[in-house]
Design a protein around this motif. Structure first.
Motif, mmCIF file in Angstrom:
data_model
loop_
_atom_site.group_PDB
_atom_site.id
_atom_site.type_symbol
_atom_site.label_atom_id
_atom_site.label_comp_id
_atom_site.label_asym_id
_atom_site.label_seq_id
_atom_site.Cartn_x
_atom_site.Cartn_y
_atom_site.Cartn_z
ATOM 1 N N ASP A 1 -23.571 -14.676 -42.670
ATOM 2 C CA ASP A 1 -23.891 -13.486 -41.700
ATOM 3 C C ASP A 1 -25.108 -13.574 -41.274
ATOM 4 O O ASP A 1 -25.342 -13.048 -40.338
ATOM 5 C CB ASP A 1 -23.570 -12.410 -42.558
ATOM 6 C CG ASP A 1 -22.237 -12.044 -42.961
ATOM 7 O OD1 ASP A 1 -21.209 -12.864 -42.455
ATOM 8 O OD2 ASP A 1 -21.998 -11.060 -43.689
ATOM 9 N N THR B 1 -25.614 -14.932 -37.739
ATOM 10 C CA THR B 1 -25.197 -13.978 -36.720
ATOM 11 C C THR B 1 -26.392 -12.933 -36.626
ATOM 12 O O THR B 1 -26.730 -12.615 -35.440
ATOM 13 C CB THR B 1 -23.873 -13.422 -37.187
ATOM 14 O OG1 THR B 1 -22.782 -14.340 -37.592
ATOM 15 C CG2 THR B 1 -23.385 -12.462 -36.029
ATOM 16 N N VAL C 1 -25.632 -6.014 -40.325
ATOM 17 C CA VAL C 1 -25.464 -6.552 -41.596
ATOM 18 C C VAL C 1 -26.491 -6.298 -42.742
ATOM 19 O O VAL C 1 -26.230 -6.191 -43.798
ATOM 20 C CB VAL C 1 -25.385 -7.928 -41.463
ATOM 21 C CG1 VAL C 1 -25.528 -8.929 -42.720
ATOM 22 C CG2 VAL C 1 -23.989 -8.629 -41.048
#
Ligand code: F3S
Length: 103
Positions: free
Chosen positions: A64, A67, A94
């Motif tokens: 993650d 990203t 996130v």
């Protein structure tokens, strides 16, 4: 890429090593501007919590954060130097969603 171990730590040793000043500070972690990074690797060994990885070496559990590092700059763009920008308010979703990290 900078990953989870940086969150709520922000040691900032990496900033001093970056020859192109491409490591930008959010509220809870720092992010590497992927278009400005020259992949020199100078920052990676100085992080005391091993938060920094080459894209290909990023552990799968922290995928993650690829990203996050890219998307963090969707609005910020490529300012061409972190020092003049200072702390950018907020974090990638996130990161913002994480509970406080005890390290
Ligand atoms: Fe974070 Fe490590 Fe840099 S903790 S601020 S990536 S030295």
């Amino acid at each position: 890429m900078i990953a989870l171990p940086c969150v709520d730590v922000k040691d900032r040793a990496c900033i001093d090593e970056c020859p192109v000043d491409c490591i930008y500070e959010g509220d809870r972690m720092l992010y590497i501007q992927p278009d400005e990074c020259v992949d020199c690797g100078a920052c990676e060994p100085v992080c005391p919590v091993e938060a920094i990885y080459y894209e290909d070496d990023l552990p799968a559990k922290w995928a993650d954060y690829y990203t996050a590092n890219v998307e963090f700059f969707a609005e910020v763009g490529s300012p061409g130097g972190a020092a003049k920008v200072g702390v950018i308010p907020g974090d990638h979703p996130v990161v913002a969603a994480l509970p406080p990290q005890a390290h």
